[in-house]
Design a protein around this motif. Structure first.
Motif, PDB file in Angstrom:
ATOM      1  N   LEU A   1       5.005 -14.576  25.187  1.00 52.87           N
ATOM      2  CA  LEU A   1       5.018 -13.115  25.204  1.00 52.87           C
ATOM      3  C   LEU A   1       5.666 -12.647  23.907  1.00 52.87           C
ATOM      4  O   LEU A   1       6.818 -12.981  23.625  1.00 52.87           O
ATOM      5  CB  LEU A   1       5.805 -12.594  26.404  1.00 52.87           C
ATOM      6  CG  LEU A   1       5.707 -11.098  26.677  1.00 52.87           C
ATOM      7  CD1 LEU A   1       4.280 -10.720  27.063  1.00 52.87           C
ATOM      8  CD2 LEU A   1       6.671 -10.692  27.787  1.00 52.87           C
ATOM      9  N   ILE A   2       4.911 -11.896  23.107  1.00 54.24           N
ATOM     10  CA  ILE A   2       5.380 -11.462  21.785  1.00 54.24           C
ATOM     11  C   ILE A   2       5.436  -9.937  21.772  1.00 54.24           C
ATOM     12  O   ILE A   2       4.414  -9.275  21.961  1.00 54.24           O
ATOM     13  CB  ILE A   2       4.446 -11.976  20.667  1.00 54.24           C
ATOM     14  CG1 ILE A   2       4.286 -13.499  20.755  1.00 54.24           C
ATOM     15  CG2 ILE A   2       4.973 -11.567  19.301  1.00 54.24           C
ATOM     16  CD1 ILE A   2       3.216 -14.046  19.838  1.00 54.24           C
ATOM     17  N   ARG A   3       6.630  -9.386  21.553  1.00 51.11           N
ATOM     18  CA  ARG A   3       6.792  -7.936  21.419  1.00 51.11           C
ATOM     19  C   ARG A   3       7.027  -7.623  19.945  1.00 51.11           C
ATOM     20  O   ARG A   3       7.988  -8.098  19.349  1.00 51.11           O
ATOM     21  CB  ARG A   3       7.972  -7.435  22.251  1.00 51.11           C
ATOM     22  CG  ARG A   3       7.804  -7.576  23.751  1.00 51.11           C
ATOM     23  CD  ARG A   3       8.982  -6.923  24.468  1.00 51.11           C
ATOM     24  NE  ARG A   3       8.873  -7.007  25.908  1.00 51.11           N
ATOM     25  CZ  ARG A   3       9.393  -7.984  26.647  1.00 51.11           C
ATOM     26  NH1 ARG A   3      10.065  -8.953  26.047  1.00 51.11           N
ATOM     27  NH2 ARG A   3       9.263  -7.995  27.955  1.00 51.11           N
ATOM     28  N   THR A   4       6.168  -6.819  19.375  1.00 54.97           N
ATOM     29  CA  THR A   4       6.264  -6.480  17.959  1.00 54.97           C
ATOM     30  C   THR A   4       6.432  -4.967  17.811  1.00 54.97           C
ATOM     31  O   THR A   4       6.205  -4.218  18.765  1.00 54.97           O
ATOM     32  CB  THR A   4       4.984  -6.910  17.211  1.00 54.97           C
ATOM     33  OG1 THR A   4       3.908  -6.032  17.588  1.00 54.97           O
ATOM     34  CG2 THR A   4       4.602  -8.345  17.536  1.00 54.97           C
ATOM     35  N   PRO A   5       6.843  -4.498  16.621  1.00 51.28           N
ATOM     36  CA  PRO A   5       6.796  -3.044  16.382  1.00 51.28           C
ATOM     37  C   PRO A   5       5.379  -2.526  16.571  1.00 51.28           C
ATOM     38  O   PRO A   5       4.409  -3.296  16.553  1.00 51.28           O
ATOM     39  CB  PRO A   5       7.258  -2.927  14.918  1.00 51.28           C
ATOM     40  CG  PRO A   5       8.050  -4.155  14.662  1.00 51.28           C
ATOM     41  CD  PRO A   5       7.418  -5.233  15.483  1.00 51.28           C
ATOM     42  N   ALA A   6       5.247  -1.229  16.781  1.00 51.68           N
ATOM     43  CA  ALA A   6       3.934  -0.636  17.058  1.00 51.68           C
ATOM     44  C   ALA A   6       2.940  -0.985  15.954  1.00 51.68           C
ATOM     45  O   ALA A   6       3.206  -0.776  14.774  1.00 51.68           O
ATOM     46  CB  ALA A   6       4.071   0.875  17.193  1.00 51.68           C
ATOM     47  N   LEU A   7       1.800  -1.545  16.347  1.00 50.14           N
ATOM     48  CA  LEU A   7       0.734  -1.910  15.411  1.00 50.14           C
ATOM     49  C   LEU A   7      -0.396  -0.903  15.550  1.00 50.14           C
ATOM     50  O   LEU A   7      -0.950  -0.718  16.631  1.00 50.14           O
ATOM     51  CB  LEU A   7       0.219  -3.323  15.718  1.00 50.14           C
ATOM     52  CG  LEU A   7       1.260  -4.444  15.674  1.00 50.14           C
ATOM     53  CD1 LEU A   7       0.637  -5.758  16.128  1.00 50.14           C
ATOM     54  CD2 LEU A   7       1.840  -4.584  14.273  1.00 50.14           C
ATOM     55  N   GLU A   8      -0.727  -0.251  14.464  1.00 47.94           N
ATOM     56  CA  GLU A   8      -1.786   0.755  14.490  1.00 47.94           C
ATOM     57  C   GLU A   8      -3.151   0.076  14.350  1.00 47.94           C
ATOM     58  O   GLU A   8      -3.358  -0.756  13.473  1.00 47.94           O
ATOM     59  CB  GLU A   8      -1.582   1.764  13.355  1.00 47.94           C
ATOM     60  CG  GLU A   8      -0.297   2.568  13.490  1.00 47.94           C
ATOM     61  CD  GLU A   8      -0.162   3.584  12.382  1.00 47.94           C
ATOM     62  OE1 GLU A   8      -1.101   3.694  11.570  1.00 47.94           O
ATOM     63  OE2 GLU A   8       0.890   4.253  12.321  1.00 47.94           O
TER      64      GLU A   8
END
Length: 267
Positions: free
Chosen positions: A88-95
């Motif tokens: 499970l990978i949580r990243t900053p918002a990717l547009e």
């Protein structure tokens, strides 16, 4: 040793610490993580046995530099034998989809394949809701303890316990703010753990004070001195054993839990 004679200067120092810590948090703020600010959630299956550190190294690929993935939260969910590891990978918002596709391409090149299980966008509204719930959890814990100590002891004992609790919480928040530690849902769990430890240590001393008040004669200062001396060894031993365990987790537990264990160490 007359410990009670230091009560007034120590109480004044404690109130100053609370005020200073509150000012630090108010002006410096907290480094809210993806859980509270919103971001992109990727659930991916990777062939073989893969660790969170290996995925973090892959996300440090120069081709992903523009996505600012350094603060991503990576959590292994399960291992299907030796065939696949679910991450499970949580990243900053990717547009858009370009960022997600770029991450998948790097993971596939690094690990030899990627199975897409879930891709979700967590907006800032959900993040604000999580912040509210986290604060509510801490507030309810404090109120519950106030009621419990009031019923078991006296109201003045409960008030002292809550002041000590606020002191511990704000001191940890100030250190977290100054150190720039990322505040995630795991941080909330750490704070609730600290709240439990703090109130437990306080109740141990209060219970001894109450027992001595009923069994012994003397002034309140004498009873407090005796009670603190009787409880001191137990409190120190409990704190040291906890410190050794949390310290081991901090130094040998890996980067995934470092911020969590540092919060516990400070507490």
């Amino acid at each position: 040793m007359n410990i009670a004679r230091f009560s007034k200067p120590l109480a004044a120092a404690g109130l100053l610490v609370i005020a200073a810590a509150a000012l630090i948090v108010a002006f410096n703020g907290l480094n809210l993580g993806i859980d509270f600010r919103g971001g992109t959630l990727l659930e991916r299956g990777l062939p073989g046995v893969v660790t969170a550190d290996e995925v973090r190294e892959a996300l440090a690929d120069p081709s992903l530099a523009e996505l600012d993935l350094g603060r991503s939260v990576i959590q292994p969910l399960e291992e299907s034998g030796a065939r696949e590891t679910v991450m499970l990978i949580r990243t900053p918002a990717l547009e858009g989809t370009e960022g997600v596709e770029a991450i998948d391409a790097v993971l596939e090149a690094r690990f030899g394949g990627v199975s897409v299980r879930r891709t979700e966008m967590v907006g800032p509204v959900i993040g604000r809701e999580l912040v509210g719930r986290a604060l509510l959890a801490l507030a309810l814990a404090a109120v519950g303890m106030l009621v419990y100590v009031s019923l078991r002891f006296e109201y003045r004992f409960a008030l002292a316990a809550v002041v000590a609790l606020v002191h511990d919480v704000f001191l940890v928040l100030a250190v977290v703010s100054l150190a720039g530690i990322e505040v995630t849902s795991a941080f909330v769990a750490a704070m609730l753990t600290l709240v439990g430890y703090s109130i437990n240590a306080t109740i141990v001393v209060f219970d001894r004070v109450r027992e001595n008040l009923s069994l012994r004669k003397g002034s309140l200062d004498e009873i407090v001195n005796l009670s603190v001396r009787q409880s001191l060894a137990r409190c120190i031993n409990t704190s040291l054993t906890t410190l050794f365990v949390v310290g081991s987790l901090y130094f040998f537990g890996g980067s995934t839990i470092k911020d969590l264990t540092l919060t516990l160490l400070v507490g």
